[in-house]
Design a protein around this motif. Structure first.
Motif, PDB file in Angstrom:
ATOM      1  N   SER A  16      48.825 -48.563  15.903  1.00 18.31           N
ATOM      2  CA  SER A  16      47.836 -49.112  14.969  1.00 18.31           C
ATOM      3  C   SER A  16      46.854 -48.052  14.498  1.00 18.31           C
ATOM      4  CB  SER A  16      47.080 -50.265  15.629  1.00 18.31           C
ATOM      5  OG  SER A  16      47.967 -51.327  15.941  1.00 18.31           O
ATOM      6  N   ALA A  17      46.339 -47.236  15.430  1.00 14.26           N
ATOM      7  CA  ALA A  17      45.310 -46.275  15.036  1.00 14.26           C
ATOM      8  C   ALA A  17      45.261 -45.085  15.970  1.00 14.26           C
ATOM      9  CB  ALA A  17      43.947 -46.954  15.005  1.00 14.26           C
ATOM     10  N   ILE A  55      59.662 -51.362  18.969  1.00 16.24           N
ATOM     11  CA  ILE A  55      59.401 -50.221  19.860  1.00 16.24           C
ATOM     12  C   ILE A  55      58.028 -49.675  19.501  1.00 16.24           C
ATOM     13  CG2 ILE A  55      60.173 -47.946  20.605  1.00 16.24           C
ATOM     14  CD1 ILE A  55      62.988 -48.743  19.735  1.00 16.24           C
ATOM     15  N   THR A  56      57.043 -49.903  20.368  1.00 15.89           N
ATOM     16  CA  THR A  56      55.678 -49.495  20.073  1.00 15.89           C
ATOM     17  C   THR A  56      55.103 -48.702  21.227  1.00 15.89           C
ATOM     18  OG1 THR A  56      54.741 -51.491  21.031  1.00 15.89           O
ATOM     19  CG2 THR A  56      55.280 -51.559  18.686  1.00 15.89           C
ATOM     20  N   TRP A  90      45.375 -48.431  20.124  1.00 17.11           N
ATOM     21  CA  TRP A  90      44.186 -47.829  19.530  1.00 17.11           C
ATOM     22  C   TRP A  90      43.762 -46.670  20.416  1.00 17.11           C
ATOM     23  CZ3 TRP A  90      41.528 -49.533  15.060  1.00 17.11           C
ATOM     24  CH2 TRP A  90      42.093 -50.666  14.443  1.00 17.11           C
ATOM     25  N   ASN A  91      43.965 -45.454  19.930  1.00 17.40           N
ATOM     26  CA  ASN A  91      43.576 -44.254  20.667  1.00 17.40           C
ATOM     27  C   ASN A  91      42.356 -43.665  19.963  1.00 17.40           C
ATOM     28  OD1 ASN A  91      43.385 -42.004  22.225  1.00 17.40           O
ATOM     29  ND2 ASN A  91      45.388 -41.153  21.677  1.00 17.40           N
ATOM     30  N   PRO A 132      40.857 -53.840  18.291  1.00 17.93           N
ATOM     31  CA  PRO A 132      40.539 -52.412  18.241  1.00 17.93           C
ATOM     32  C   PRO A 132      39.959 -51.886  19.550  1.00 17.93           C
ATOM     33  CG  PRO A 132      39.674 -53.588  16.333  1.00 17.93           C
ATOM     34  CD  PRO A 132      40.086 -54.624  17.333  1.00 17.93           C
ATOM     35  N   CYS A 133      39.740 -50.579  19.577  1.00 21.10           N
ATOM     36  CA  CYS A 133      39.173 -49.928  20.753  1.00 21.10           C
ATOM     37  C   CYS A 133      37.687 -50.267  20.887  1.00 21.10           C
ATOM     38  CB  CYS A 133      39.349 -48.416  20.645  1.00 21.10           C
ATOM     39  SG  CYS A 133      38.627 -47.711  19.144  1.00 21.10           S
ATOM     40  N   SER A 134      37.137 -50.006  22.053  1.00 21.06           N
ATOM     41  CA  SER A 134      35.752 -50.372  22.333  1.00 21.06           C
ATOM     42  C   SER A 134      34.749 -49.593  21.485  1.00 21.06           C
ATOM     43  CB  SER A 134      35.441 -50.149  23.818  1.00 21.06           C
ATOM     44  OG  SER A 134      35.619 -48.776  24.157  1.00 21.06           O
TER      45      SER A 134
END
Length: 441
Positions: free
Chosen positions: A361-362, A387-388, A393-394, A409-411
């Motif tokens: 995703s990101a 396949i993910t 979200w990194n 999303p990420c924090s």
């Protein structure tokens, strides 16, 4: 020899041929074969193109002039344009780029770049009122030989020819033509003002090196619309010079509208911002974009040493199918250990997007102790591929907010509830209000 008397007899007001839209119509017209050109795909017409522009230039101040390229295959090396000039490429006509390097003069480096370069196939500098258009005529760059030499280590510190490069000019239109197999970038307006690029189809193999589609570079007031691009690199790459060269030149890209873009680029972005962004990039609006089998949607590329800024970016209504990334920002692109100038990335707005068959995703990577900030995402739905990656979200060294974004999303981009909609300007940039005239070729 084609004489002025004959040229002056071809008056636009008394001639009705192919209808097209342009910034300005032309009083005078000429046809390429009148200058001795032969459209057999084998005979060099470099002299004919250059002579045509040279002989038509005196008429340009008297109501403008257009050069018609009729059906045929017109082999040529580099040639320059002039002001108040239209190059019209008819349907069935192909301008065929010579593969002879001697047909492309060497030019000094641009102020915001370090490398010397070959002249582009179609080139212009310090011009006013230039139109390159047609009814779906073609420019074929015959890039394969250039790609092969580049891959084998050729062209060190020298930029390969582009198909179209317009420099330090204003009131430019490029429209309604097909571009195939450019040796490098396809369209490069640089240090220009008031640019329209529309209804362009660009096609290059997806593994061809550096075949960017359209690269607005240190330009103000630019509209790119209704373009369809398949490329080995970014479909659109927004630039403003590199490192100390771009910083010292200090000409940003600003007031840029990109709309109704269709892109296929498995190894690059639909729209890239940078990495050459040292003069700054701001006030960019991107909307109604379709991406198919493309590495990322909008990629911000920069790093320590670039300086400059990417700010006030607004994107909405994206439809994406088969993507490696949806959101991608890179703060360590092409690191420059001798440069310390820090780029600023701020006020980045994404809204109203759907994506399917997505791997990640990101990937959002800012700069340590100098984060990318003001990131906003709203109303975004991402459907993952079978396949993910486990971490969708990194995020490092970024700050912002989200609303109605799936997967979660990420924090560093906390959800601010259902009422948040990221910004998109309600005004228009000036070039969007320009009404083109009905002309004839």
């Amino acid at each position: 020899m084609f004489g002025f008397a004959m040229m002056e007899s071809r008056i636009e007001s008394s001639y009705k041929g192919i209808e097209y839209e342009a910034l300005n119509c032309r009083k005078h017209r000429a046809i390429l074969p009148d200058f001795g050109a032969i459209g057999d795909g084998k005979t060099s017409n470099t002299k004919a193109f250059r002579e045509a522009v040279s002989k038509l230039t005196p008429l340009a101040a008297d109501g403008g002039v257009q050069l018609i390229v009729p059906p045929g295959k017109w082999l040529t090396g580099s040639f320059n344009l002039t002001s108040h000039f239209t190059l019209f490429i008819q349907q069935g006509a192909t301008i065929l780029a010579s593969q002879d390097e001697s047909e492309y003069p060497m030019l000094p480096r641009l102020p915001s770049y370090p490398d010397a370069r070959f002249a582009s196939l179609i080139y212009g500098s310090n011009l006013t009122d230039v139109v390159i258009t047609g009814d779906k005529g073609t420019i074929n760059g015959q890039g394969k030989s250039w790609w092969l030499k580049y891959r084998s280590g050729g062209f060190a510190n020298i930029s390969r020819p582009l198909l179209i490069e317009i420099v330090f000019s204003k009131n430019i239109q490029i429209s309604d033509i097909n571009l195939i197999d450019s040796p490098m970038w396809n369209i490069h307006p640089v240090y220009c003002k008031n640019v329209i690029i529309k209804n362009i189809k660009i096609d290059a193999p997806i593994d061809s090196p550096n075949t960017d589609g359209i690269n607005p570079d240190s330009c103000t007031n630019t509209l790119i619309e209704d373009c369809n691009i398949t490329s080995g690199d970014d479909c659109i790459a927004v630039k403003s010079g590199i490192d100390q060269y771009g910083i010292s030149t200090g000409i940003p890209t600003q007031q840029l509208s990109i709309r109704r873009l269709t892109c296929v680029s498995p190894h690059s972005a639909g729209v890239a911002l940078g990495s050459e962004m040292s003069g700054g990039i701001k006030d960019v609006r991107i909307e109604d974009v379709t991406l198919i089998n493309t590495e990322s949607a909008i990629r911000i590329k920069t790093g320590i040493g670039r300086g400059g800024y990417v700010k006030d970016i607004f994107a909405r209504r994206f439809t994406m199918k088969t993507m490696k990334f949806v959101f991608w920002m890179t703060g360590s692109y092409a690191l420059h250990p001798t440069g310390k100038a820090l780029p600023e990335v701020s006020n980045i707005n994404y809204r109203d997007m759907t994506a399917e068959n997505v791997t990640i995703s990101a990937q959002l990577e800012g700069i340590e102790n100098h984060p990318f900030k003001g990131i906003c995402m709203s109303n975004v739905t991402i459907a993952l591929s079978p396949i993910t990656k486990k971490m969708q979200w990194n995020c490092t060294d970024v700050a912002g907010v989200t609303s109605r974004v799936k997967p979660e999303p990420c924090s560093l981009l906390p959800d601010k509830g259902t009422k948040l909609d990221c910004d998109f300007p309600t005004d228009k940039i000036p070039i969007e209000s320009v009404v083109l005239k009905k002309c004839y070729a």
